[in-house]
Design a protein around this motif. Structure first.
Motif, PDB file in Angstrom:
ATOM      1  N   ASN B  44     -42.127  25.683  26.563  1.00 11.53           N
ATOM      2  CA  ASN B  44     -43.406  26.291  26.941  1.00 11.53           C
ATOM      3  C   ASN B  44     -43.334  26.904  28.325  1.00 11.53           C
ATOM      4  OD1 ASN B  44     -45.969  25.921  25.139  1.00 11.53           O
ATOM      5  ND2 ASN B  44     -44.626  24.211  24.683  1.00 11.53           N
ATOM      6  N   SER B  47     -41.471  30.126  28.177  1.00  8.75           N
ATOM      7  CA  SER B  47     -42.225  31.270  27.666  1.00  8.75           C
ATOM      8  C   SER B  47     -43.234  31.763  28.696  1.00  8.75           C
ATOM      9  CB  SER B  47     -42.890  30.911  26.354  1.00  8.75           C
ATOM     10  OG  SER B  47     -44.243  30.731  26.525  1.00  8.75           O
ATOM     11  N   GLY B  77     -47.694  36.530  22.302  1.00  8.70           N
ATOM     12  CA  GLY B  77     -46.711  35.481  22.575  1.00  8.70           C
ATOM     13  C   GLY B  77     -47.355  34.122  22.754  1.00  8.70           C
ATOM     14  N   LEU B  81     -46.585  30.979  20.395  1.00  3.11           N
ATOM     15  CA  LEU B  81     -45.966  29.790  20.965  1.00  3.11           C
ATOM     16  C   LEU B  81     -46.766  28.526  20.660  1.00  3.11           C
ATOM     17  CD1 LEU B  81     -43.362  29.472  22.556  1.00  3.11           C
ATOM     18  CD2 LEU B  81     -44.833  28.549  24.302  1.00  3.11           C
TER      19      LEU B  81
ATOM     20  N   TYR D 139     -39.247  40.344  17.401  1.00  2.00           N
ATOM     21  CA  TYR D 139     -39.452  38.982  17.906  1.00  2.00           C
ATOM     22  C   TYR D 139     -40.463  38.236  17.037  1.00  2.00           C
ATOM     23  CZ  TYR D 139     -41.843  35.427  20.610  1.00  2.00           C
ATOM     24  OH  TYR D 139     -42.457  34.267  20.978  1.00  2.00           O
ATOM     25  N   GLU D 143     -39.977  34.849  14.538  1.00  2.00           N
ATOM     26  CA  GLU D 143     -40.696  33.572  14.615  1.00  2.00           C
ATOM     27  C   GLU D 143     -41.148  33.118  13.234  1.00  2.00           C
ATOM     28  OE1 GLU D 143     -40.548  31.647  16.874  1.00  2.00           O
ATOM     29  OE2 GLU D 143     -40.492  32.648  18.806  1.00  2.00           O
ATOM     30  N   LEU D 177     -36.747  33.215  22.443  1.00  2.00           N
ATOM     31  CA  LEU D 177     -37.272  33.406  23.805  1.00  2.00           C
ATOM     32  C   LEU D 177     -36.273  34.184  24.662  1.00  2.00           C
ATOM     33  CD1 LEU D 177     -39.165  30.087  24.537  1.00  2.00           C
ATOM     34  CD2 LEU D 177     -40.087  32.308  23.981  1.00  2.00           C
ATOM     35  N   LEU D 180     -36.872  37.593  23.701  1.00  2.00           N
ATOM     36  CA  LEU D 180     -38.130  38.076  24.285  1.00  2.00           C
ATOM     37  C   LEU D 180     -37.955  38.368  25.770  1.00  2.00           C
ATOM     38  CD1 LEU D 180     -41.101  38.644  23.714  1.00  2.00           C
ATOM     39  CD2 LEU D 180     -41.610  36.309  24.340  1.00  2.00           C
TER      40      LEU D 180
END
Lengths: 301, 104, 105, 484
Positions: B44, B47, B77, B81, D139, D143, D177, D180
């Motif tokens: 986390n 990100s 995002g 997440l 991306y 996921e 990630l 990303l």
């Protein structure tokens, strides 16, 4: 103000580090919550209010709640048993990457502006005046459609793992019910407001969905809402409604205009608001179910 | 290119660098922690560091309107997440439930 | 307008002082109940003062009204969460000590 | 081009239906897979007949909007997914049934209701990935793919599978990630994130770091050596149908993106290319050694995937100028042959383990059971993986070596041949035990009964075998113009 920025950045780093190195889980999660709020503050400083709202509500708030709930159910963490060599390698790798990134951002080739003029030129035809909403629901709506698919895929995965233990009933005391009486309807009101506002100002389906989820969670904790008691089919349908409406709208637009997700001329705003309405309900319900857990579709005990 | 290009200290640059540092911290703890929850927290934080790079890059300096497209990326995002985090936590709880303390 | 601006600044300053005091209490007080005592009261009043001050500074009712609403909401939720935290803490102490009466809460 | 978007939306809507109406999950799954296969065939025919097509979603052109681009390569990958998907569906139907029975084994019901939505999500995500022309959109599709794949891994519910699934999800998320982060840096350097940004990135330090980050994220997701640490456990602890999907299809998503990066001019730095060649060769060596030492059949097949991924990455990174050379077509053909053969192999292994009650390689040499259809399917799939004529693997390696000789890259030719010899070595460990007749088999040994799972394994294995004879079709698709 540069001093404030420096202090805020330092505080963010300290909070981030303490979230990842606290010996106990509660401390780590508290550090993470503080970290999220500070980050949201820094994004307000960078003129990104939409993102700051979402980070505070979802990235920090909801994630923190999910973490706390999981931490309460799991055994306390064991001490790290990572060999020294692995630590050194990881430190080297992390420093290398962070250093590389730092060099990269200090050596950026002047501002290359590609999107800005395009967004500005097309904003008038997008049906909304908040550029972030225009990007999310019109220019790059395909991303948003797939993002809803990610939410549902996560829910499918969690459901496929089967049911977990029933939560302990909590004793919440006499003050909680009047609190709920104010907060639950208010969350619906605020969600609707944010949704409507999203067309012109910071806000939109995601922030609204998060607020709605907050209201639902308050009801859940008060015992007024038990997802396990609702038949799974309708619950799933509620979660799927948003993306189903979105996909149907995408295909309907294709039938009407010949292009996928191209809303009919002049009616963009109505289409966007209808889609966002569906998304809000679905996001609220999906986030709630990701929090409470759910039994597999037909496997009702 | 000057020998040591050190641009002016702007909020954009400060938060850019903070994002880079967060990526480093998160990678280090993600790779050196054996606790499942800490690793989830590290992802986390990672990100958020990436989001900071996006948001800082979108900012065009004081007074200028920032680019909305990376803001939309970060919003997407964040939602992605939280979904993945929920899945990770559900898995971690199941692992904790099915097994003894050993990490086999 | 000068008066309103001055008043706004004063209110914000007062709110910030209260919030600082709350932080100080959170840091220095010995146990959960006293910390909660410091936090909830100073927090509620502090946020209310800052919100009110910011509303006055903005000079428009369209900003003042939502800000006041925010302050009211913070007060309500602050009171409730404070109560919940204290109650669950008492429950835990009750379970471990079996001496404190918590029915009065 | 309605069918292009339907390739993504249809399986996804079917996944929703299968979730809501869980009792009919298998029905929805079968319908979604078959319909999507029809769309894939239609797409391949129309791309072949009238050339590639691209649609700007919402009418907004790139770089602001997202374009779906259907060219020969994407159509081939989509067709490959559909073909393997049909085979896996047959196996899943055989294993878990079409509809609930009156008295049902709870595990069987759980697998049936869990598998189909996850598989349909995988299918939708893969199709979306092959069509996407935008890095951020890639991306997001990654996921969906990652979550669905992890669900497939965890489905069996054992502690081993859960643990493998957690590591898989962490590694997959770390990979996305990194991707990303590369996209963020690409945006900071060049201001846009559609695939057209890639050639622009070579000009600045930030851009080059962005490419490196994107490639390492893709490498982690593709289980490229030495980033493969999460993969053998995940692929070997899942149910057979799930393993087949994971190994044959899911890693192809990341490999396809690597190939796209090459075709779009993103792999221009020589250092990066040489690094990838070394990692590819390392993967071939390490995967083969681990496969030679593996004690369980599933683990051997999983490690052979590590080796094959190394070979495919090698083919991608040695491909010279994609506009003139043909080595990139070899990479595409190798992906196709690996998908078919590896799916067949995992399905066959599942059947063998079901008959024997275990999957220890040392225990394959038994006297009371004759070789059956599953062993036969395994042997054919092995022939295709090794690359003997007339299989698809042979055509792939032929095109690759032909291109390499054209470039004068003899050391790489030697590497490819060594990898082939190693694959003969580890696969013959199984094949020699499986198919050996003769005195050690007791006269009254029984023959394993036929099951629908055998049909799937044999069907896929024969497709891989004869794909070499039919390789004109995929080559015709690949020879068409590309969109970039």
């Amino acid at each position: 103000m540069i001093v404030f920025d420096l202090m805020l950045a330092a505080a963010i780093l300290v909070a981030g580090w303490s979230a990842l190195s606290a010996p106990d889980r509660t401390g780590a999660i508290a550090g993470f919550l503080v970290f999220g709020l500070l980050v949201a503050l820094s994004w307000v400083r960078l003129d990104a209010p939409d993102v700051a709202l979402a980070e505070a509500a979802i990235g920090s708030g909801l994630t923190g709640a999910l973490m706390l709930r999981a931490a309460g159910r799991m055994a306390p963490p064991a001490a790290d048993r990572v060999p020294r060599a692995q630590r050194a390698a990881a430190a080297l790798l992390a420093c290398g990457l962070a250093g590389g990134l730092a060099v990269a951002v200090m050596d950026l080739p002047g501002a290359t502006i590609v999107y800005d003029p395009l967004v500005r030129a097309d904003l008038g035809q997008s049906g909304v005046s908040n550029p972030v909403t225009a990007v999310l629901l019109n220019f790059r709506a395909w991303d948003t459609l797939l993002e809803m698919a990610v939410l549902l895929a996560a829910l499918v995965l969690v459901a496929a793992l089967g049911p977990r233990g029933t939560p302990r009933p909590a004793r919440l005391g006499p003050l909680y019910t009047p609190f709920l009486r104010i907060m639950a309807p208010l969350s619906v009101l605020v969600a609707g407001h944010l949704l409507w506002l999203g067309a012109t100002a910071p806000g939109g389906a995601f922030q609204a969905g998060a607020v709605l989820c907050g209201g639902l969670l308050a009801l859940y904790f008060g015992g007024a809402l038990r997802p396990a008691a609702v038949p799974a089919g309708p619950l799933w349908a509620l979660c799927a409604a948003g993306v189903a409406v979105f996909a149907a709208a995408a295909l309907a637009a294709e039938v009407l205009t010949g292009t996928l997700l191209a809303y009919p001329d002049g009616a963009d705003k109505i289409w966007i608001l209808a889609i966002e309405g569906g998304l809000t309900v679905s996001i609220g319900a999906t986030l709630l179910l990701l929090f409470t857990g759910l039994r597999q579709g037909g496997a009702r005990a | 290119m000057t020998p040591f290009p050190f641009p002016d200290l702007t909020p954009q640059l400060i938060y850019h660098l903070a994002g880079a540092a967060l990526v480093g911290i998160a990678l280090y703890r993600g790779a050196t922690s054996s606790d499942l929850l800490t690793r989830i927290l590290a992802l986390n934080v990672l990100s958020v560091g990436i989001a900071a790079v996006f948001v800082a890059a979108a900012n065009r300096g004081a007074g200028a309107v920032p680019d909305p497209v990376p803001h939309a990326f970060v919003l997407t995002g964040i939602v992605v997440l939280v979904a993945v985090t929920a899945a990770l936590l559900a898995l971690a709880e199941r692992i904790d439930l099915t097994g003894a303390k050993s990490d086999d | 307008m000068m008066v309103l601006t001055l008043l706004g600044h004063l209110l914000i300053a007062g709110g910030v002082v209260l919030l600082l005091l709350a932080a100080l209490g959170l840091w220095r007080f010995p146990d959960l109940h006293t910390r909660l005592h410091a936090l909830t009261k100073a927090d509620t009043a502090g946020v209310a003062l800052v919100a009110l001050g910011a509303g006055l500074l903005s000079g428009s009712a369209a900003t003042l009204v939502p800000l006041t609403l925010c302050a009211v909401l913070v007060a309500i939720s602050g009171a409730t969460t404070g109560h919940l935290i204290a109650r669950s803490a008492l429950d835990e102490e009750h379970a471990s000590w079996r001496s404190t009466r918590h029915d009065s809460v | 081009m309605t069918d292009t978007s339907l390739l993504v939306l249809l399986p996804f809507l079917a996944a929703l239906a299968a979730t809501i109406h869980a009792r009919g999950a298998a029905g929805w799954g079968l319908a979604g897979t078959v319909a999507s296969a029809g769309l894939a065939a239609h797409l391949a025919l129309s791309v072949h007949a009238s050339g590639p097509a691209s649609i700007a979603i919402g009418g907004w052109a790139a770089p602001l909007g997202i374009t779906l681009r259907a060219d020969g390569l994407a159509a081939l990958m989509i067709a490959m997914t559909a073909l393997v998907g049909l085979g896996v569906c047959v196996q899943a139907l055989a294993a878990w049934g079409l509809r609930p029975t009156a008295v049902e084994d709870p595990r069987r019901a759980r697998m049936r209701m869990g598998f189909w939505p996850l598989w349909l999500s995988t299918l939708a995500a893969l199709n979306g990935l092959y069509l996407s022309g935008d890095l951020f959109n890639l991306y997001v599709t990654f996921e969906i793919l990652g979550l669905a794949a992890v669900g497939l891994t965890a489905l069996s519910g054992t502690r081993r599978a859960l643990r493998a699934a957690f590591d898989y999800l962490v590694a997959g998320l770390a990979g996305s990630l990194l991707l990303l982060l590369g996209v963020a840096l690409a945006y900071a350097a060049a201001g846009r994130v559609d695939l057209g940004v890639l050639p622009l990135l070579a000009d600045s330090a930030a851009g080059r770091i962005a490419i490196a980050l994107i490639v390492s994220g893709v490498g982690l997701k593709a289980a490229l050596f030495p980033l493969h640490f999460w993969m053998p456990a995940a692929h070997s602890s899942a149910a057979p149908a799930a393993s087949a999907i994971l190994s044959a299809l899911v890693v192809k998503g990341a490999l396809y993106l690597a190939l796209r990066l090459l075709l779009e001019g993103g792999l221009v730095a020589d250092a990066l290319r040489w690094g990838l060649i070394c990692l590819g060769a390392g993967g071939m060596a390490w995967g083969s050694v681990c496969a030679l030492r593996a004690d369980r059949l599933k683990l051997l097949v999983a490690y052979s995937t590590v080796a094959q991924i190394g070979l495919i990455m090698l083919a991608i990174s040695v491909a010279g100028d994609p506009l003139t050379g043909t080595a990139w077509q070899a990479a595409a053909l190798l992906m196709l042959s690996h998908a078919l053969a590896k799916a067949a192999m995992f399905l066959a292994v599942g059947r063998i383990a079901e008959e024997l009650g275990h999957d220890r390689i040392s225990g394959l040499n038994r006297s009371d059971l004759r070789p059956g259809a599953a062993e036969f399917a395994f042997a054919i799939a092995a022939i295709s993986l090794i690359g003997l004529p007339p299989t698809a693997g042979f055509v792939g390696k032929w095109v690759l070596i032909d291109g390499l000789i054209g470039q004068g890259a003899w050391p790489v030719v030697a590497l490819v041949l060594t990898g082939t010899v190693l694959s003969v070595a580890y696969l013959s460990r199984v094949v020699s035990r499986c198919l050996r007749g003769g005195p050690h088999i007791a006269p009254g040994a029984r023959r394993p009964p036929w099951r629908a799972g055998d049909v799937a394994a044999i069907g896929l294995a024969f497709t891989a075998l004869f794909m070499g004879l039919l390789s004109a079709a995929p080559l015709a698709l690949l020879n068409g113009p590309l969109l970039s």
